[in-house]
Design an enzyme around this catalytic site. Sequence first.
Site, PDB file in Angstrom:
ATOM      1  N   LYS A   1       0.636  -1.617  -0.219  1.00  0.00           N
ATOM      2  CA  LYS A   1       0.027   0.339   0.099  1.00  0.00           C
ATOM      3  C   LYS A   1       0.649   0.898  -0.059  1.00  0.00           C
ATOM      4  CE  LYS A   1      -4.034  -1.681   2.268  1.00  0.00           C
ATOM      5  NZ  LYS A   1      -4.831  -1.993   2.968  1.00  0.00           N
TER       6      LYS A   1
ATOM      7  N   ALA B   1      -1.311   1.244   6.697  1.00  0.00           N
ATOM      8  CA  ALA B   1      -1.353   0.177   7.026  1.00  0.00           C
ATOM      9  C   ALA B   1      -1.879  -0.962   6.586  1.00  0.00           C
ATOM     10  CB  ALA B   1      -2.044   0.483   8.232  1.00  0.00           C
ATOM     11  N   ASP B   2      -2.625  -1.989   7.512  1.00  0.00           N
ATOM     12  CA  ASP B   2      -3.601  -3.347   6.889  1.00  0.00           C
ATOM     13  C   ASP B   2      -3.161  -4.135   7.784  1.00  0.00           C
ATOM     14  OD1 ASP B   2      -4.228  -4.494   4.168  1.00  0.00           O
ATOM     15  OD2 ASP B   2      -3.576  -6.575   5.903  1.00  0.00           O
ATOM     16  N   THR B   3      -5.004  -4.395   8.558  1.00  0.00           N
ATOM     17  CA  THR B   3      -5.119  -5.815   9.612  1.00  0.00           C
ATOM     18  C   THR B   3      -5.337  -7.032   8.457  1.00  0.00           C
ATOM     19  OG1 THR B   3      -5.778  -3.254  10.855  1.00  0.00           O
ATOM     20  CG2 THR B   3      -6.413  -5.362  11.634  1.00  0.00           C
TER      21      THR B   3
ATOM     22  N   GLY C   1      -0.322  -4.269  10.181  1.00  0.00           N
ATOM     23  CA  GLY C   1       1.008  -3.866  10.243  1.00  0.00           C
ATOM     24  C   GLY C   1       1.430  -2.672   9.433  1.00  0.00           C
TER      25      GLY C   1
END
Length: 207
Positions: free
Chosen positions: A56, A78-80, A115
């Site tokens: 991203k 960010a990535d969840t 992340g």
Amino acid sequence: MSARPTLVLASGSPRRLALLAQAGIEPDALLPADIDETPERGELPRRLALRLAREKLDAADARRRAMDQHEGAFLLAADTVVAVGRRILPKPDIAEEAADCLRLLSGRAHRVYTGLALMTPKGGIRTRLVETRVRFKRLSREEMDAYVASREWEGKAGGYAIQGLAGVFVVKLVGSYTNVVGLPLAETVALLGGERFPIYKRWGHPE
């Protein structure tokens, strides 16, 4: 006098915006990154969260370069990811997927990974992974049906939003609550502050 540092968020998530606002941070621009979030074969949840955050970041960086805007800004992505053991749960688009997630989470512990990836004005990259453990109570058929009918699960990692109705399902949480919402605030602020982004200057001067 040097210019005020600017921040670009590689997301259009209302939850992440609200969490940053809670910390007194308002991004100067939003550059949502449209990437393929499909896990690679055998990919572990921890690696997926970090990989997607970095992808991203790279996509948003390429987009701002193409636009010839926001040069010299901090860029945050960010990535969840929600997982039960090694099994990565989807972000459901249909009710059947959401119901499957609830059945899997019912009465069990799971982990939520976010992340974080930050690009500094000089092009340096900083990453961090945050993990929270969550346990749901055993859900009745009525509770699951009602939650699916609420449609709060749409597009949410693991098929639920802890800040909404699903908060009543949580019996134990170890780690960052805001991580489960979608952006671990303490760690995000530490990442930005470590690169000298001015977090606290406006706390005493609310608008």
